[in-house]
Design an enzyme around this catalytic site. Structure first.
Site, mmCIF file in Angstrom:
data_model
loop_
_atom_site.group_PDB
_atom_site.id
_atom_site.type_symbol
_atom_site.label_atom_id
_atom_site.label_comp_id
_atom_site.label_asym_id
_atom_site.label_seq_id
_atom_site.Cartn_x
_atom_site.Cartn_y
_atom_site.Cartn_z
ATOM 1 N N TRP A 71 -112.260 24.744 96.732
ATOM 2 C CA TRP A 71 -113.269 23.788 97.541
ATOM 3 C C TRP A 71 -112.962 22.302 97.513
ATOM 4 O O TRP A 71 -113.913 21.504 97.811
ATOM 5 C CB TRP A 71 -114.461 23.984 96.942
ATOM 6 C CG TRP A 71 -114.996 25.362 97.057
ATOM 7 C CD1 TRP A 71 -115.709 26.161 97.971
ATOM 8 C CD2 TRP A 71 -114.717 26.563 96.074
ATOM 9 N NE1 TRP A 71 -115.987 27.430 97.554
ATOM 10 C CE2 TRP A 71 -115.190 27.637 96.407
ATOM 11 C CE3 TRP A 71 -113.921 26.428 94.796
ATOM 12 C CZ2 TRP A 71 -115.069 28.991 95.928
ATOM 13 C CZ3 TRP A 71 -113.624 27.866 93.900
ATOM 14 C CH2 TRP A 71 -114.485 28.747 94.557
ATOM 15 N N ASP A 72 -111.640 22.023 97.229
ATOM 16 C CA ASP A 72 -111.203 20.575 96.898
ATOM 17 C C ASP A 72 -112.158 19.960 95.672
ATOM 18 O O ASP A 72 -112.447 18.751 96.093
ATOM 19 C CB ASP A 72 -111.335 19.844 98.179
ATOM 20 C CG ASP A 72 -110.694 18.415 97.943
ATOM 21 O OD1 ASP A 72 -110.072 18.344 97.152
ATOM 22 O OD2 ASP A 72 -110.742 17.545 98.871
#
Length: 801
Positions: free
Chosen positions: A465-466
């Site tokens: 998800w960064d």
């Protein structure tokens, strides 16, 4: 008057007498039919979108609402007063539905009722014109209710006040106070962002005024001017986005020297700070030096007194950070954070381009002698016990998790603390090495003298998800279990805040592994559980729903509801997939690189965070190739544009979850600020941060300062006198809060967003306390652009009052 009545009137009068009245009636029909056309368009949009939403399993409200508006349009076209009744019934039903669905939430009611009420005013104008007193009373009642709701939202929430803080005071300011410096990026090596300066107090902060401004002259395209200056011996040191280093007189802002390293400029560029070092017993040239890294990957040292390169550091004052990195392109690796100096070593990580291809430059962390520039050690996580430079023909391990955010150090424990990101590309992870799986999205403690790993704590497992750990680890000593414990507080983009023993990484407040959503994308896998800091407040724990989707009007709210229903959302950490998914919080946080500030005396922590979502989809490789999605030739990527993730089965399309009006689909407030009591680990107060003054539909400034809470980027500071200072917000202001109550005591406009962390100091020469902020704006937040440094102070004749 109906059409039938108009025709009868005309028949009763001779043509010569009725001709004028017919012209008036014709003119009256034009605005009425224009209103009918508007109602018809709105009604069709509500009906069509409502049917689509029902088919997706959503709310049925929009179908009858659309039919009612269409009925009102038809009656209005005919000049029939039943247009009013149809619309009023729809409006009354909408109010009841709104109260049932969102209660008394101001922004939820605004999204559902504000635009229909404005349109309803024109529908009902004939009746309102006939009863002016009733219409005036109704308008005043509505305005009073809106004012009360806005005022309540603006004040935020306050929670039970701990008795230990009830009498918190530092007494009057001391006019004889000695100079208060700011020697590190976060003031102290542990990044507390706390100052003992106390000449500016809650009692006199409202007298702050602009003392001086300075300009860097660096106005090229950049991510933003995000620097926090240092103050040493009445001199400020700072960097521009292209690494121009400036020394300014701390009392006047006048330049003492300027050094331009002539960096080769990639599209992504910023510089958040520099480091100061004075070697023990050193004398002569460069005895005191400013160290900084550049966007074209050099580590440099200049004399703090005159800005000349330190010839004894590396090669004529510079170290090539491309050394050992193997093949690399400009823009794929650079350093944005200030170097960290611990035990005489200057330590740097680096930013690596997101999402471009498997095997991007290494996330290696390196240390060099701060006095000589000689290589000291490297931590290459795939070869954790090999601390030397690679032999000829080899390079540091490619594609490993990096550390781009500010680091912290503890010279008593001989540790440097690294916040780490994840291995590139970000949204598909089956290719990652075992070490990147272990140390990615973590806080890692290394021996500052050798680079040997001492401990690590992971904040997100198998991060897809960064959710880089973007905030500086903040060090503070806390009383826990009857003893004072050296603690580390690690904020995260997820909004989770972890409190760890910095000696060994063990949690000091409860952390639970909770089940996480499953169903990974083809070929990938997911962690079955994720860590949640259940012993600390969550920033934030919102669980999205269709009813919670927002919009400036019912139409774009309907659009957001449809998009939400079309996407997968299983709560926090919903994995990316071949269909659209909603990620909340977004990659902007939660808590981003601004981190937190801590008052170690009162044991309070200030947190500012974002409340935004992303709309994400993995793009199969064949489709990506057909779309021409390839790795960037310079590491740059536009927000919302697809990225290649070459070497994996999927490219990526992700960006902010916005309505067609370019407004967030997730509910307000979009930015908040709060203070936490670290003894009880409960909120002391919380409120929206920022107003709509410089934001609105399509990114246009609304110029009406509604306290909606806006996206923010940058951090806060706290002072001994009990003040919290922060700019950060999209609305181009800097504010002072009472740390104990959350009351805004002062605010001032800025030429562009203060999307940096402020700092404060007292000079020895003038004994004045200054508050300094880089007001350079931020391209992503659309908060303007400037090259301005601004200093505020109390009037010189009464600064000690």
């Amino acid at each position: 008057m109906s059409d039938v009545t108009s025709v009868a009137d005309a028949m009763e009068n001779p043509p010569s007498a009725a001709s004028g009245r017919c012209e008036v009636a014709a003119r009256g029909r034009r605005p009425r039919r224009l209103l009918a056309a508007v109602l018809a368009i709105v009604g069709c949009a509500l009906l069509g979108g409502g049917v689509q939403l029902v088919l997706l399993g959503g709310s049925i409200y929009y179908v009858p609402a659309g039919l009612a508006v269409l009925a009102s349009a038809l009656f209005s076209w005919r000049g029939d007063r039943r247009a009013i009744w149809a619309y009023v019934i729809m409006l009354a039903a909408s109010m009841a539905w709104s109260l049932w669905e969102c209660g008394l939430d101001l922004w939820g009611l605004q999204a559902r009722l504000a635009a229909p009420a404005v349109l309803g005013f024109w529908v009902c104008w004939p009746a309102l014109r006939a009863r002016p007193l009733c219409s005036m009373a109704g308008t005043l009642l509505i305005c009073a209710a809106a004012w009360f709701a806005i005022a309540k939202t603006y004040q935020g929430e306050r929670f039970p006040f701990p008795s230990r803080l009830a009498a918190a005071s530092v007494g009057p300011p001391d006019p004889t106070a000695s100079a208060s410096r700011w020697l590190n990026y976060g003031n102290d090596p542990g990044g507390s962002r706390y100052s003992t300066a106390s000449l500016i107090t809650p009692a006199n902060v409202d007298r702050l005024q602009l003392a001086w401004t300075a300009h860097t002259g660096d106005m090229g395209p950049a991510l933003g001017f995000e620097a926090t200056p240092l103050m040493v011996d009445d001199t400020l040191y700072l960097c521009s986005p292209t690494n121009i280093i400036m020394a300014l007189d701390a009392d006047t802002g006048k330049a003492r020297w300027v050094f331009d390293p002539h960096s080769r400029l990639p599209p992504t560029r910023t510089c958040r700070g520099v480091a100061y070092y004075k070697a023990p017993g050193a004398d002569g040239q460069c005895a005191e030096r400013i160290l900084f890294a550049t966007v074209d990957a050099r580590l440099m040292a200049v004399d703090a007194l005159d800005g000349r390169p330190c010839r004894d550091f590396g090669q004529n004052g510079a170290i090539d950070l491309w050394r050992g990195m193997g093949r690399a392109q400009l823009g794929y690796y650079l350093v944005t954070s200030a170097p960290t100096i611990v035990d005489g070593n200057v330590i740097v990580g680096g930013w690596v381009a997101d999402g471009q291809y498997v095997g991007e430059p290494s996330g290696v962390v390196r240390a060099y002698g701060a006095a000589t520039g000689r290589f000291a050690w490297a931590w290459d996580m795939d070869r954790p016990h090999e601390h030397g430079e690679p032999s000829p023909g080899r390079s540091y391990s490619r594609g490993t998790a990096n550390s781009w955010a500010p680091m912290s150090g503890d010279e008593t424990l001989h540790l440097v603390f690294l916040p780490t990101g994840n291995s590139t590309p970000d949204y598909w992870g089956a290719h990652r090495s075992a070490a990147s799986e272990t140390y990615g999205s973590s806080v890692v403690a290394l021996d500052s003298r050798t680079g040997e790993l001492r401990w690590s704590f992971q904040t997100t497992h198998h991060d897809l998800w960064d959710y880089d750990v973007a905030s500086q680890p903040t060090l503070v000593d806390l009383p826990i279990g009857g003893a004072v414990v050296p603690a580390l507080i690690q904020p995260t983009k997820r909004g989770q805040v972890f409190v760890l023993d910095r000696r060994n990484g063990h949690p000091l407040t409860p952390v639970r592994e909770l089940p996480a959503p499953q169903r990974p994308s083809p070929g990938d896998f997911l962690a079955p559980t994720q860590p949640f800091s259940t012993g600390m407040p969550a920033f934030d724990d919102t669980r999205l729903s269709e009813a919670g989707m927002w919009g400036a009007t019912p139409l774009d709210q309907l659009w957001c509801r449809i998009k939400f229903r079309q996407a997968r959302y299983d709560g926090p950490l919903t994995p990316p997939g071949l269909g659209p998914t909603v990620t909340y919080p977004s990659y902007a946080g939660g808590i981003n690189w601004g981190g937190v500030s801590i008052d170690p005396v009162r044991r309070l922590m200030t947190v500012n965070w974002n409340r935004l979502g992303n709309y994400t989809r993995l793009v199969p490789r064949a489709e990506a190739d057909a779309m021409g999605i390839v790795p960037s030739n310079d590491g740059g990527a536009h927000v919302g544009s697809p990225v290649a993730q070459k070497g994996t089965p999927f490219a990526l399309s992700t960006g902010p979850f916005l309505s067609p009006l370019a407004m967030p689909c997730t509910p307000p407030p979009f930015g908040r600020i709060a203070v936490v009591d670290l003894d009880t680990r409960r909120l002391l107060w919380s409120r929206p941060l920022g107003t709509t003054g410089y934001s609105g539909p399509f990114g246009l400034p609304l110029r009406v300062p509604l306290p909606i809470g806006v996206p923010n980027s940058g951090g806060s500071i706290m002072t001994r006198s009990g003040l919290t200072f922060i700019a950060a917000s999209q609305d181009r202001k800097i504010r002072a809060f009472d740390s104990l109550t959350g009351k805004i005591l002062w605010q001032a406009p800025l030429p562009a967003g203060g999307n940096a962390t402020p700092m404060t100091y007292v000079t020895a020469a003038s004994k004045r306390q200054y508050l300094v902020i880089a007001a350079g704006g931020n391209a992503i937040l659309r908060s303007g652009s400037s090259d301005t440094i601004m200093a505020f102070a109390l009037p010189s004749t009464r600064h000690a009052e």
